[in-house]
Design a protein around this motif. Sequence first.
Motif, PDB file in Angstrom:
ATOM      1  N   GLN A  26       3.025   6.392   2.226  1.00  0.00           N
ATOM      2  CA  GLN A  26       3.598   7.729   2.110  1.00  0.00           C
ATOM      3  C   GLN A  26       2.950   8.681   3.121  1.00  0.00           C
ATOM      4  OE1 GLN A  26       2.936   9.674  -1.637  1.00  0.00           O
ATOM      5  NE2 GLN A  26       4.242  11.408  -1.160  1.00  0.00           N
TER       6      GLN A  26
ATOM      7  N   ALA B 275       0.835   4.250  -1.458  1.00  0.00           N
ATOM      8  CA  ALA B 275       0.263   5.587  -1.294  1.00  0.00           C
ATOM      9  C   ALA B 275      -0.118   5.838   0.165  1.00  0.00           C
ATOM     10  CB  ALA B 275      -0.961   5.763  -2.202  1.00  0.00           C
TER      11      ALA B 275
ATOM     12  N   GLU C 201      -6.377   2.401  -2.725  1.00  0.00           N
ATOM     13  CA  GLU C 201      -5.691   1.607  -1.711  1.00  0.00           C
ATOM     14  C   GLU C 201      -6.485   1.549  -0.415  1.00  0.00           C
ATOM     15  OE1 GLU C 201      -1.002   2.302  -2.972  1.00  0.00           O
ATOM     16  OE2 GLU C 201      -1.656   2.652  -0.919  1.00  0.00           O
TER      17      GLU C 201
ATOM     18  N   HIS D  96      -4.910   6.689  -6.601  1.00  0.00           N
ATOM     19  CA  HIS D  96      -4.402   5.458  -5.991  1.00  0.00           C
ATOM     20  C   HIS D  96      -4.627   5.447  -4.485  1.00  0.00           C
ATOM     21  CE1 HIS D  96      -2.811   3.879  -9.630  1.00  0.00           C
ATOM     22  NE2 HIS D  96      -1.903   4.822  -9.791  1.00  0.00           N
ATOM     23  N   LEU D  97      -4.634   6.613  -3.867  1.00  0.00           N
ATOM     24  CA  LEU D  97      -4.798   6.683  -2.421  1.00  0.00           C
ATOM     25  C   LEU D  97      -6.174   6.161  -1.994  1.00  0.00           C
ATOM     26  CD1 LEU D  97      -3.229   7.533   0.094  1.00  0.00           C
ATOM     27  CD2 LEU D  97      -4.223   9.802  -0.130  1.00  0.00           C
TER      28      LEU D  97
ATOM     29  N   TYR E  89       0.855  -1.191   0.000  1.00  0.00           N
ATOM     30  CA  TYR E  89       0.000   0.000   0.000  1.00  0.00           C
ATOM     31  C   TYR E  89       0.893   1.244   0.000  1.00  0.00           C
ATOM     32  CZ  TYR E  89      -3.750  -3.246   1.133  1.00  0.00           C
ATOM     33  OH  TYR E  89      -4.654  -4.277   1.092  1.00  0.00           O
TER      34      TYR E  89
ATOM     35  N   VAL F 221      -3.945  14.349  -4.266  1.00  0.00           N
ATOM     36  CA  VAL F 221      -3.122  13.161  -4.526  1.00  0.00           C
ATOM     37  C   VAL F 221      -3.852  12.282  -5.545  1.00  0.00           C
ATOM     38  CG1 VAL F 221      -2.091  11.109  -3.463  1.00  0.00           C
ATOM     39  CG2 VAL F 221      -2.146  13.275  -2.222  1.00  0.00           C
ATOM     40  N   ASN F 222      -3.112  11.519  -6.308  1.00  0.00           N
ATOM     41  CA  ASN F 222      -3.767  10.719  -7.343  1.00  0.00           C
ATOM     42  C   ASN F 222      -4.741   9.698  -6.750  1.00  0.00           C
ATOM     43  OD1 ASN F 222      -2.370   8.214  -6.712  1.00  0.00           O
ATOM     44  ND2 ASN F 222      -0.561   9.111  -7.644  1.00  0.00           N
TER      45      ASN F 222
ATOM     46  N   VAL G 179      -4.623  16.327   0.618  1.00  0.00           N
ATOM     47  CA  VAL G 179      -4.548  14.971   0.090  1.00  0.00           C
ATOM     48  C   VAL G 179      -5.544  14.731  -1.041  1.00  0.00           C
ATOM     49  CG1 VAL G 179      -6.228  13.697   1.519  1.00  0.00           C
ATOM     50  CG2 VAL G 179      -4.033  12.642   0.933  1.00  0.00           C
TER      51      VAL G 179
END
Length: 301
Positions: free
Chosen positions: A106, A103, A135, A131-132, A101, A128-129, A125
């Motif tokens: 991070q 993203a 996930e 993917h976060l 995981y 953020v892309n 956030v």
Amino acid sequence: MDGLVTESVNLLTFLELGKVPDYEQLKPEDMALLFPEQWLTLTDDWNGLYCHAQQTAEGWYDHLLLARVLQNEASQALNPDALAIKQLIVSRNTYDAHKDYPALLQVLDTFYRNDDSFQRFFSAVADVNSHLIEEAESLLQSLLVTFSVRQPNIDSLDWDNHQQMAEAIKNNCELFFSSYFDHLILAAELLIQLKPNSAVLKQVALCWPPYVLSSSTGELFFIRTLLAHCYKNEGVKFLLANVEHIMPEHLLFLLAQSSASDCIIMKKAFSEQFSAQGYYPGANCSLKVYDDFFMLIINRQ
């Protein structure tokens, strides 16, 4: 002691008191000191939380305190006591850096750096892309899968094999939940803020671990957190639609923070759901006990 029992005793005690007591109000014999997991996750006495953390140097319940700090810092700057708790707990704990995981990891790395960048990072956030969010939902789905894993014919096994299988299921579930705890809290908080209607939030809020709970693992705190979000987000219709899946103590505690009208609605729904069988299949089976607490809340409000 089974976590369901301590959850029931503490939450009903807090309802009886009408509030969650501050640390200095607790007596040595109080359940909230003997089994403090509910008090730790409900009190707003941050100075008391810090005192408790200092006095438990072995780090018991650190993960619950860290979860409270993370939830708090995700929405605002930490007050001095919350910051002191974070500094203390981060100094004596590490976390599992799950590379599956990246993203989420991070963001968690930013939190554990223990500087002032996490709140700013979390606030931004949404940029953020995707993917976060992917996930976060994937991790909660994995938790659901873990909690739902049962041997199909476990109930037909002889006693010894049944116990061995049940213990294996318990160990697998506890291991997953405890090793991913920080990631789960972060994932839930991200979805609450960025995708509040996520289906998986509702599914986890209504799930139950398939084993006898320990007193401090945190599953019930996690479920309570998501239940509170779903009620806040969807109102009493969410509770009505799912009354048979919600622990009565959780239901009562949510309603105690709300309106008498919602409590009256849910008292009727709860009674209709369980009156035919005459009991609730949980830690405290007495419908009379729950009826008394419904009335206590209604009259207090």
